[in-house]
Write a protein that holds these residues in place. Structure first.
Motif, PDB file in Angstrom:
ATOM      1  N   VAL A   1       0.858  -1.180   0.000  1.00 37.67           N
ATOM      2  CA  VAL A   1       0.000   0.000   0.000  1.00 37.67           C
ATOM      3  C   VAL A   1       0.894   1.230   0.000  1.00 37.67           C
ATOM      4  O   VAL A   1       1.659   1.444   0.941  1.00 37.67           O
ATOM      5  CB  VAL A   1      -0.931   0.019   1.237  1.00 37.67           C
ATOM      6  CG1 VAL A   1      -1.829   1.252   1.214  1.00 37.67           C
ATOM      7  CG2 VAL A   1      -1.759  -1.260   1.309  1.00 37.67           C
ATOM      8  N   VAL A   2       0.798   2.014  -1.079  1.00 36.78           N
ATOM      9  CA  VAL A   2       1.522   3.280  -1.149  1.00 36.78           C
ATOM     10  C   VAL A   2       0.575   4.339  -0.604  1.00 36.78           C
ATOM     11  O   VAL A   2      -0.533   4.514  -1.111  1.00 36.78           O
ATOM     12  CB  VAL A   2       1.942   3.612  -2.599  1.00 36.78           C
ATOM     13  CG1 VAL A   2       2.662   4.950  -2.646  1.00 36.78           C
ATOM     14  CG2 VAL A   2       2.820   2.495  -3.165  1.00 36.78           C
ATOM     15  N   LEU A   3       0.998   5.027   0.436  1.00 36.54           N
ATOM     16  CA  LEU A   3       0.136   5.984   1.127  1.00 36.54           C
ATOM     17  C   LEU A   3       0.101   7.340   0.434  1.00 36.54           C
ATOM     18  O   LEU A   3       1.091   7.763  -0.178  1.00 36.54           O
ATOM     19  CB  LEU A   3       0.620   6.161   2.566  1.00 36.54           C
ATOM     20  CG  LEU A   3       0.674   4.881   3.401  1.00 36.54           C
ATOM     21  CD1 LEU A   3       1.342   5.156   4.736  1.00 36.54           C
ATOM     22  CD2 LEU A   3      -0.704   4.291   3.574  1.00 36.54           C
ATOM     23  N   LEU A   4      -1.027   8.022   0.548  1.00 43.13           N
ATOM     24  CA  LEU A   4      -1.160   9.375   0.004  1.00 43.13           C
ATOM     25  C   LEU A   4      -0.138  10.310   0.626  1.00 43.13           C
ATOM     26  O   LEU A   4       0.370  11.217  -0.028  1.00 43.13           O
ATOM     27  CB  LEU A   4      -2.569   9.918   0.264  1.00 43.13           C
ATOM     28  CG  LEU A   4      -3.706   9.250  -0.510  1.00 43.13           C
ATOM     29  CD1 LEU A   4      -5.049   9.711   0.041  1.00 43.13           C
ATOM     30  CD2 LEU A   4      -3.587   9.558  -1.987  1.00 43.13           C
ATOM     31  N   SER A   5       0.202  10.070   1.884  1.00 39.80           N
ATOM     32  CA  SER A   5       1.143  10.917   2.605  1.00 39.80           C
ATOM     33  C   SER A   5       2.597  10.562   2.326  1.00 39.80           C
ATOM     34  O   SER A   5       3.501  11.184   2.867  1.00 39.80           O
ATOM     35  CB  SER A   5       0.876  10.815   4.108  1.00 39.80           C
ATOM     36  OG  SER A   5       1.036   9.476   4.530  1.00 39.80           O
TER      37      SER A   5
END
Length: 76
Positions: free
Chosen positions: A28-32
């Motif tokens: 999961v690549v985070l928005l942050s």
């Protein structure tokens, strides 16, 4: 889980679930910024919440049920 095609490298046996340490099949690549890795179990468990904070989800859980090309019909 929704698969997003990314230029990210495939997950390997060295990639471990951030929750339990099992082999990771979900990135999961985070928005942050940054990323989280999960085994199939924890990826499914946290999917609803992860979708809210994810820029991308790389799901390789199909590898758990696929038959390697080198396995003959007799070995199945």
């Amino acid at each position: 889980m929704t698969t997003v095609l990314t230029p990210a490298s495939p997950l390997t046996a060295a990639d471990r679930c951030d929750r339990c340490g099992a082999q990771a099949y979900v990135r999961v690549v985070l928005l942050s910024g940054g990323e989280l890795l999960f085994c199939a179990h924890h990826g499914r468990k946290f999917e609803p919440e992860l979708k809210k904070i994810a820029a991308e989800i790389q799901d390789e859980t199909e590898r758990l049920t696929s038959v390697p090309a080198s396995v003959s019909e007799e070995e199945r």
